[in-house]
Design an enzyme around this catalytic site. Structure first.
Site, PDB file in Angstrom:
ATOM      1  N   ASP A 127     -12.732  -6.715  -2.014  1.00  0.00           N
ATOM      2  CA  ASP A 127     -13.342  -7.911  -1.967  1.00  0.00           C
ATOM      3  C   ASP A 127     -14.892  -7.418  -1.518  1.00  0.00           C
ATOM      4  O   ASP A 127     -15.111  -6.211  -1.237  1.00  0.00           O
ATOM      5  CB  ASP A 127     -12.975  -8.861  -1.183  1.00  0.00           C
ATOM      6  N   GLU A 183       0.755  -1.128  -0.177  1.00  0.00           N
ATOM      7  CA  GLU A 183       0.208  -0.025   0.084  1.00  0.00           C
ATOM      8  C   GLU A 183       0.779   1.239  -0.240  1.00  0.00           C
ATOM      9  O   GLU A 183       0.469   2.485  -0.310  1.00  0.00           O
ATOM     10  CB  GLU A 183      -0.753  -0.033   1.121  1.00  0.00           C
TER      11      GLU A 183
END
Length: 233
Positions: free
Chosen positions: A201, A14
Site C-alpha cells: 500500500d 507471511e
C-alpha cells in the site's frame, strides 16, 4: 557448527508458504511463538511468526539468537511505501532501519535516537543485500527492487499527514511495525540481518482500499525472493 538462517514474518500469511517448503521439520513453542526448524533446499533454517509489533519482533529475534544461535536473520513481510517512486508490488531491502516512534526529545535527543546507545540507525548486512537484490532481479523481473530505509513503529500508517511527517523527519522509503526492532536485536547480538519488504500500500488515505487487494501478491513475491536468495547463499 553449521549455519542456521532465522526467518521471521509478522503474520501467519507471511510464513505459511515457507513452512510448506520445509523438510525434516521440528517445531518448538517458545514465548507463545512456534519455531519451525528444518531444511529449505540445502539450507538449515528456522521459520517463525513473531506476531505484530516491535516487542513481539524483538523477543522473537532474541530467541533465534539465544536458542538457535542463528548466523543471520531475515525478516520478510509487507510495508507501506513512503517514497513516490516505490510503487505497490515493488521490493525494498533494508540499507538501514530506525524506530520512528522513539521520542526522547525532551532529554535533548533527536527523534528516533535511543538514549545511551552507540547507534539508533541499524545497517543491513551488505552481503545479504547483494544476494537479495540479485535474486530479485533474476526471479522477479517485472518488479523494481530498491535498497533503502525502513522506518518502524507500533502504528499502522494510513493517513497522509503521518506519512508526510515520516518522510520529512526520517527520509524513509517504507514503513511497517517490526523491522527496526529485529534490526535492533540483531545489532545487539552481532548478527547480520536483512529486512525484505514487499510494498502492499502507499501508507496514506488509500491504504484501506489497496491493502487487501495487494497483500497476497506481495507475500507471494517475498517468498519467491527469499527461496531464490537462500539457494544462492
Amino acid at each position: 557448527m553449521s549455519k542456521v538462517i532465522g526467518i521471521i514474518g509478522a503474520m501467519d500469511e507471511e510464513v505459511s508458504k515457507l513452512k510448506e517448503c520445509l523438510t525434516d521439520v521440528t517445531v518448538k513453542t517458545i514465548a507463545s511463538m512456534d519455531f519451525y526448524e528444518g531444511n529449505l533446499g540445502d539450507k538449515e533454517v528456522v521459520v517463525v511468526r513473531s506476531g505484530i509489533g516491535k516487542v513481539n519482533a524483538a523477543i522473537c529475534a532474541q530467541i533465534l539468537s539465544d536458542i538457535y544461535h542463528v548466523s543471520a536473520i531475515i525478516n520478510t513481510g509487507i510495508a507501506g511505501s513512503l517514497n513516490a517512486k516505490i510503487d505497490i508490488g515493488d521490493i525494498v531491502l533494508s540499507q538501514d532501519a530506525l524506530q520512528h516512534d522513539m521520542d526522547a526529545v525532551a532529554f535533548g535527543y533527536d527523534l528516533s535516537v535511543i538514549p545511551r546507545m552507540e547507534t539508533s540507525l541499524f545497517k543491513g548486512d551488505e552481503e545479504l543485500i547483494h544476494l537479495a537484490k540479485t535474486a530479485c532481479e533474476n526471479n522477479l523481473k517485472d518488479l523494481n527492487v530498491y535498497v533503502g530505509r525502513v522506518v518502524s513503529g507500533d502504528q499502522f500508517i494510513s493517513g497522509k499527514e503521518k506519512k508526510d511527517w515520516l518522510v520529512e523527519n526520517f527520509h524513509g522509503d517504507c514503513t511497517e511495525m517490526e523491522g527496526a526492532a529485529i534490526a535492533h536485536a540483531a545489532y545487539l547480538n552481532n548478527i547480520p540481518f536483512l529486512i525484505i519488504r514487499a510494498i502492499s500500500d502507499k501508507a496514506d488515505d488509500s491504504a484501506h482500499m489497496d491493502y487487501p487487494q495487494f497483500e497476497a501478491q506481495a507475500i507471494k513475491n517475498s517468498v519467491i525472493l527469499l527461496k531464490a536468495m537462500l539457494e544462492a547463499m
